[in-house]
Motif scaffolding. Sequence first.
Motif, PDB file in Angstrom:
ATOM      1  N   LEU A  27       0.905  -1.259  -0.018  1.00  0.00           N
ATOM      2  CA  LEU A  27       0.099   0.097  -0.068  1.00  0.00           C
ATOM      3  C   LEU A  27       0.778   1.294  -0.038  1.00  0.00           C
ATOM      4  O   LEU A  27       0.348   2.395  -0.128  1.00  0.00           O
ATOM      5  CB  LEU A  27      -0.828   0.064   1.126  1.00  0.00           C
ATOM      6  N   GLY A  28       2.202   1.160   0.059  1.00  0.00           N
ATOM      7  CA  GLY A  28       3.153   2.276   0.114  1.00  0.00           C
ATOM      8  C   GLY A  28       3.645   2.776  -1.259  1.00  0.00           C
ATOM      9  O   GLY A  28       4.667   3.567  -1.235  1.00  0.00           O
ATOM     10  N   ILE A  29       3.135   2.325  -2.235  1.00  0.00           N
ATOM     11  CA  ILE A  29       3.377   2.453  -3.805  1.00  0.00           C
ATOM     12  C   ILE A  29       3.221   4.014  -3.940  1.00  0.00           C
ATOM     13  O   ILE A  29       2.423   4.686  -3.522  1.00  0.00           O
ATOM     14  CB  ILE A  29       2.630   1.675  -4.538  1.00  0.00           C
ATOM     15  N   ASP A  30       4.027   4.595  -5.141  1.00  0.00           N
ATOM     16  CA  ASP A  30       3.789   5.629  -5.703  1.00  0.00           C
ATOM     17  C   ASP A  30       3.488   5.769  -7.028  1.00  0.00           C
ATOM     18  O   ASP A  30       4.112   4.868  -7.730  1.00  0.00           O
ATOM     19  CB  ASP A  30       4.845   6.762  -5.395  1.00  0.00           C
ATOM     20  N   ILE A  31       2.352   6.378  -7.742  1.00  0.00           N
ATOM     21  CA  ILE A  31       2.196   6.448  -9.117  1.00  0.00           C
ATOM     22  C   ILE A  31       2.432   7.759  -9.608  1.00  0.00           C
ATOM     23  O   ILE A  31       1.902   8.819  -9.250  1.00  0.00           O
ATOM     24  CB  ILE A  31       0.348   6.393  -9.057  1.00  0.00           C
ATOM     25  N   PRO A  32       3.571   7.576 -10.496  1.00  0.00           N
ATOM     26  CA  PRO A  32       3.804   8.933 -11.077  1.00  0.00           C
ATOM     27  C   PRO A  32       3.009   9.698 -11.951  1.00  0.00           C
ATOM     28  O   PRO A  32       3.223  10.808 -12.313  1.00  0.00           O
ATOM     29  CB  PRO A  32       5.067   8.538 -11.506  1.00  0.00           C
ATOM     30  N   TYR A  33       2.145   8.824 -12.645  1.00  0.00           N
ATOM     31  CA  TYR A  33       1.453   9.692 -13.735  1.00  0.00           C
ATOM     32  C   TYR A  33       0.256  10.575 -13.205  1.00  0.00           C
ATOM     33  O   TYR A  33      -0.320  10.327 -12.157  1.00  0.00           O
ATOM     34  CB  TYR A  33       0.498   8.293 -14.402  1.00  0.00           C
ATOM     35  N   ARG A  34       0.229  11.636 -13.628  1.00  0.00           N
ATOM     36  CA  ARG A  34      -0.319  12.819 -13.229  1.00  0.00           C
ATOM     37  C   ARG A  34      -1.097  13.629 -14.646  1.00  0.00           C
ATOM     38  O   ARG A  34      -0.413  13.891 -15.245  1.00  0.00           O
ATOM     39  CB  ARG A  34       0.076  13.739 -12.277  1.00  0.00           C
ATOM     40  N   SER A  35      -2.307  13.810 -14.682  1.00  0.00           N
ATOM     41  CA  SER A  35      -3.138  14.528 -15.509  1.00  0.00           C
ATOM     42  C   SER A  35      -4.199  14.913 -15.214  1.00  0.00           C
ATOM     43  O   SER A  35      -4.767  14.410 -13.872  1.00  0.00           O
ATOM     44  CB  SER A  35      -3.260  13.461 -16.829  1.00  0.00           C
ATOM     45  N   ASP A  36      -5.057  15.756 -15.997  1.00  0.00           N
ATOM     46  CA  ASP A  36      -6.078  16.821 -15.575  1.00  0.00           C
ATOM     47  C   ASP A  36      -7.270  15.758 -16.136  1.00  0.00           C
ATOM     48  O   ASP A  36      -8.370  15.998 -15.961  1.00  0.00           O
ATOM     49  CB  ASP A  36      -6.146  18.094 -16.023  1.00  0.00           C
ATOM     50  N   ASN A  37      -7.058  14.811 -17.073  1.00  0.00           N
ATOM     51  CA  ASN A  37      -7.886  14.022 -17.514  1.00  0.00           C
ATOM     52  C   ASN A  37      -8.624  12.798 -16.752  1.00  0.00           C
ATOM     53  O   ASN A  37      -8.230  12.633 -15.504  1.00  0.00           O
ATOM     54  CB  ASN A  37      -7.657  13.259 -18.843  1.00  0.00           C
ATOM     55  N   GLU A  38      -9.592  11.927 -17.476  1.00  0.00           N
ATOM     56  CA  GLU A  38      -9.963  11.195 -16.339  1.00  0.00           C
ATOM     57  C   GLU A  38      -9.182   9.925 -15.791  1.00  0.00           C
ATOM     58  O   GLU A  38      -9.476   9.583 -14.741  1.00  0.00           O
ATOM     59  CB  GLU A  38     -11.233  10.094 -17.386  1.00  0.00           C
ATOM     60  N   ILE A  39      -8.167   9.625 -16.545  1.00  0.00           N
ATOM     61  CA  ILE A  39      -7.103   8.617 -16.090  1.00  0.00           C
ATOM     62  C   ILE A  39      -6.517   9.391 -15.093  1.00  0.00           C
ATOM     63  O   ILE A  39      -6.161   8.605 -14.121  1.00  0.00           O
ATOM     64  CB  ILE A  39      -6.390   8.122 -17.360  1.00  0.00           C
ATOM     65  N   GLY A  40      -5.965  10.613 -15.249  1.00  0.00           N
ATOM     66  CA  GLY A  40      -5.288  11.288 -14.068  1.00  0.00           C
ATOM     67  C   GLY A  40      -6.040  11.344 -12.762  1.00  0.00           C
ATOM     68  O   GLY A  40      -5.687  11.155 -11.836  1.00  0.00           O
ATOM     69  N   GLN A  41      -7.491  11.430 -13.050  1.00  0.00           N
ATOM     70  CA  GLN A  41      -8.472  11.551 -11.829  1.00  0.00           C
ATOM     71  C   GLN A  41      -8.309  10.041 -11.194  1.00  0.00           C
ATOM     72  O   GLN A  41      -8.367   9.962  -9.959  1.00  0.00           O
ATOM     73  CB  GLN A  41      -9.580  12.013 -12.125  1.00  0.00           C
ATOM     74  N   LEU A  42      -8.304   9.291 -11.904  1.00  0.00           N
ATOM     75  CA  LEU A  42      -8.598   7.788 -11.647  1.00  0.00           C
ATOM     76  C   LEU A  42      -7.133   7.505 -10.696  1.00  0.00           C
ATOM     77  O   LEU A  42      -6.984   6.715  -9.694  1.00  0.00           O
ATOM     78  CB  LEU A  42      -8.578   6.781 -12.768  1.00  0.00           C
ATOM     79  N   ALA A  43      -5.907   7.968 -11.251  1.00  0.00           N
ATOM     80  CA  ALA A  43      -4.691   7.685 -10.654  1.00  0.00           C
ATOM     81  C   ALA A  43      -4.503   8.392  -8.973  1.00  0.00           C
ATOM     82  O   ALA A  43      -4.219   7.806  -8.481  1.00  0.00           O
ATOM     83  CB  ALA A  43      -3.650   8.294 -11.262  1.00  0.00           C
TER      84      ALA A  43
END
Length: 524
Positions: free
Chosen positions: A328-344
Motif C-alpha cells: 500500500l506504500g506505492i507511488d503512482i508517477p502518472y498525473r493528468s487532468d483527464n479522467e485517467i489522471g483523476q483515476l490515478a
Amino acid sequence: MVLPFLLMTGLNFSLHRRSIRRSVDREILLLSAQKSQALDTCFSSVEYAVDAASSFVLLTLDEARARNDAAYGTEYNGILSSALSHLCPFPAGLSAMYFVPAQSLAGNLGAVFLVDDGHGSFSPAEPGLVSPDDSWYQLPFKKGKPVWSGLRQSAAAGEPAISYAVPVYREQRFLGVAGIDLGIEGLSAQLGALPVQGMHVMLSSSDGSVLYSSDVAAPRKKQEDSASKGVVSPALPVEETVSSSLFFWDGVRHIGGRAGLRNGMSLLVAVPYADVIKVRNQLLLEQLVLLLLVLVLFALVLRFAMARFINPVKMLTDATHKIAGGNLGIDIPYRSDNEIGQLADSIRKMASQMLEYIAYIQRQTEQEREAKEAALTESRSKSEFLASMYVSMHEIDLDTDSFSEILNKEEQRGDEEKGVTDANFAIHQVMSRQAAPESKAALLEFIDFSTLNERMRGKITISHEFRSARGVWYRGSFILVDTHPDGTLHHVIWAVENIEKERHERERLRQEADANAAASRAKS
C-alpha cells in the motif's frame, strides 16, 4: 483483428443465407395461399353457375315438344339464352357459357352459346360452334359426372380456355351438357400480378396437363410429355400446404412449392434460384463493405487509444496489482487532468485510506477480542450458576404461546425440546408424565396459563413444590421477564430446580427441632 473479421463475415453470410431462404419460403407460402384461395373462389363460382343452368334445364325443358315441334325449339333457345344470361352472378374472367342438347333432341333444339361481349354482359354466339363429337362434350357424357376439361381452343370464346361441363340427366335420360369456358385471360386476371420480379406461377389439371403458365406459353400436352414434368412433379408433390423445395423448371433451377386446389387442380409458385442468389450476394457485398469500413475505423481508434490511454491504464493496472498484493506504500508517477489522471489520484487516495483503515481495523479487532473474552467469561459464569441451580429453564411468550429453551438437563428432557409451539400443552404433557400421582393435580393447576396473570399480579415469581414419579422433589417457578403497558404478562421463565437435598435438610432440621422439643418437655 483479421481472424475475428473473417469469423464475423462467415457468420454473417450463414445467417443471411438462412434469412433470405426463410423470407423466400414465407413469400411463396403467402402467395400460394392467396392465389389458391382466389382460384378456389373462382372455380366454385363456375361450378355453382353451371349447376344452376343444369337445374333450369331440368325444370323447364319439354322433351316431347323439343323432339316434335321445331317452333318450340326456337322458342326454348330464346328462353334459355335469356335465363342463362341472368341466372346468377358470373365469376370474373368468364369467356362463354353454353347448353348443348343430346343428339336425340338436336333436330329441333339447337345449342345455346353465350359469349362475353366485352362489356360485362353475354350475348348469343354464332350457331354451329360445337359438334357432339368434341372431346369436352363427350368426356362428361362418358363419365356421367361433372368434369373440368384440359386446355383447349374455345370456338365460342375465340381463345384458349378450360371448361367445366356437367351432363344433364332426367330419370337416366341424357338431355345434354351444360358448361362454362374460362379463358386464359380470365385465369391470368384471377392470379393477378406477382409481387416478386422473376416469380412464376403455373396451374395444372388433375391429370397433369398444364393449364396456365405466367412465363411461357402453356403447352397443349400433358406435363409428363414435356421437358419439365420429369423434375417438377417428383420434387413437389401436390399438398394442401406449401413446402419450399429446390427443383428444375424448363432447365432452370428454382425454389418453389405446389398447393392443391379443391377441384383437383394444383398451383405451382416458384422463383428462379439465381435471383435468390443474386439478392443474397448483393446483401452480402453491402455488409462486407460495411464491415471493412468498421474494421478500418476500429484500427484508427485503437491506434489513437493506445497512444493516449493504453499506457497510462497499464501503469494503473500494475499499481492496483501491487495494492492487491498488500503493497500500500506505492507511488503512482502518472498525473493528468483527464479522467485517467483523476483515476490515478483516486488510487493514491484509496491506498492511503486503506492504510489508515487497516490500522483502525486492527485496533477495533483487538478491542472486540478483549470484549468477547470478557463476555464469554461472564456468560460461562452465568451458565455455571444457572446449571448449578436449575434442571431446566424455558422462556415463554404468552402472546404466541411459544417458548425457547435456555437450559435443559437430561433428566428433565421431554416434548418441549422438540420445538412445540403450544407451550401450555407441551409443559402440561411433560409435567403430567413426571409428577407423582399425589402431586399431579396441584401441579397441573399451578402451571395453567389461563390464571397466571391473576396469580402473578404484583409479584416477580411464584413457585410450587412437587414430587416426581421417581420420588425426587422439584420446585417449579414462573419468573417475570416483562409485561405489556396494561400490566399483563408478556414473557415469563418456567424454571424447574431439584430440591431433594433442600427437602432432606429441612426434614433433618424439623426432626432435630422435634427432638429438642421432646427433650425440653421431658425435663419439665
